[in-house]
Design an enzyme around this catalytic site. Sequence first.
Site, PDB file in Angstrom:
ATOM      1  N   ARG A 107      31.907  73.136   6.904  1.00 28.14           N
ATOM      2  CA  ARG A 107      32.435  73.075   8.269  1.00 28.14           C
ATOM      3  C   ARG A 107      32.091  71.733   8.923  1.00 28.14           C
ATOM      4  O   ARG A 107      32.879  71.198   9.716  1.00 28.14           O
ATOM      5  CB  ARG A 107      31.877  74.229   9.103  1.00 28.14           C
ATOM      6  CG  ARG A 107      32.522  75.577   8.829  1.00 28.14           C
ATOM      7  CD  ARG A 107      31.829  76.699   9.581  1.00 28.14           C
ATOM      8  NE  ARG A 107      30.506  76.975   9.035  1.00 28.14           N
ATOM      9  CZ  ARG A 107      29.639  77.842   9.562  1.00 28.14           C
ATOM     10  NH1 ARG A 107      29.949  78.487  10.679  1.00 28.14           N
ATOM     11  NH2 ARG A 107      28.458  78.059   8.995  1.00 28.14           N
ATOM     12  N   CYS A 120      26.218  71.905   9.090  1.00 28.81           N
ATOM     13  CA  CYS A 120      26.572  73.321   9.300  1.00 28.81           C
ATOM     14  C   CYS A 120      25.669  74.162   8.402  1.00 28.81           C
ATOM     15  O   CYS A 120      24.458  74.060   8.476  1.00 28.81           O
ATOM     16  CB  CYS A 120      28.052  73.558   9.039  1.00 28.81           C
ATOM     17  SG  CYS A 120      28.607  73.112   7.380  1.00 28.81           S
TER      18      CYS A 120
END
Length: 298
Positions: free
Chosen positions: A256, A251
């Site tokens: 994430r 990410c």
Amino acid sequence: MAQTESANDALVSADWVEQHLDEFQSDDPEYRLLEVNNPTVTTNSDFTPYEEGHIPGAIFFDWDTDLSDETTRDILSREEFEDLNSEAGISEDSTIVIYGGGRVPNWFALFAFWEFKYYGHDDIRVLDGGKPYWVANDYPLTTEVPDFPATDYQAGGPYESIRAYSDDVEQAIESDVPLVDVRSPAEFTGEVIAPEGLQETAQRGGHIPGARNVPTATVLRDDGRFKDTEALQGLYDEQGVSEDQSVITYCRVGERSAIAWFVLTELLGYDDVENYDGSWTEWGNTIRAPVETGDVDY
């Protein structure tokens, strides 16, 4: 508050946590509850600061200052990780339940989950829906900060099989190993470089060549809990990412993508998944690293 319990031990319900609050507040380190957040959460995020209310018994770790080396912009060394947990009253045998808020539930908490696994902690679990679900459904909160007796935490590993570095990504591009980019579509295409308000970013926008875009929000229900396994599997099937392959997730700074790593590893049972925690901040700042922009037709 009725809630379906996950069949996977790595994911626990708010009801389960509530039923174990006495254990989480005990000096005995058998159970420990850990709230993880980061300092870049904005006022528009679905977030309740730890000091304004947390689950009874919860310890607080900050991703930037507690779980990272701010000088090298790396995760903690093994010795630093041991010291952090020892001071917090966590043992290597503790059943840890981890949770947090953020722009999505458990935003940086799942990065912490991955870091604990990197250092060999066996029994760590995630509160499904994170802090937003807990708060929205009126589970108990407190402002009392626990002070547990120190322990002598002994880490394992590090287990490099769950971590990818830039040279692993270069090899993945050459070998057509699936790369799962979990950023928003606008970040993936290069329309924006990072979510608004975040300081740690890159000079260039776009994605790593060959990456498939499975945005973080797509793995969650409207209430912030994870979708069922059939729905989750469908997201990756659509992108041609199967369990018989090696997979690398990434990410912006690995937080994430740690959520995707958790989904693939813990909820879907993939055997060979690595989180590239350098992610776009490293790749997008590297001179001559190949970058693609725009939409991709698979």
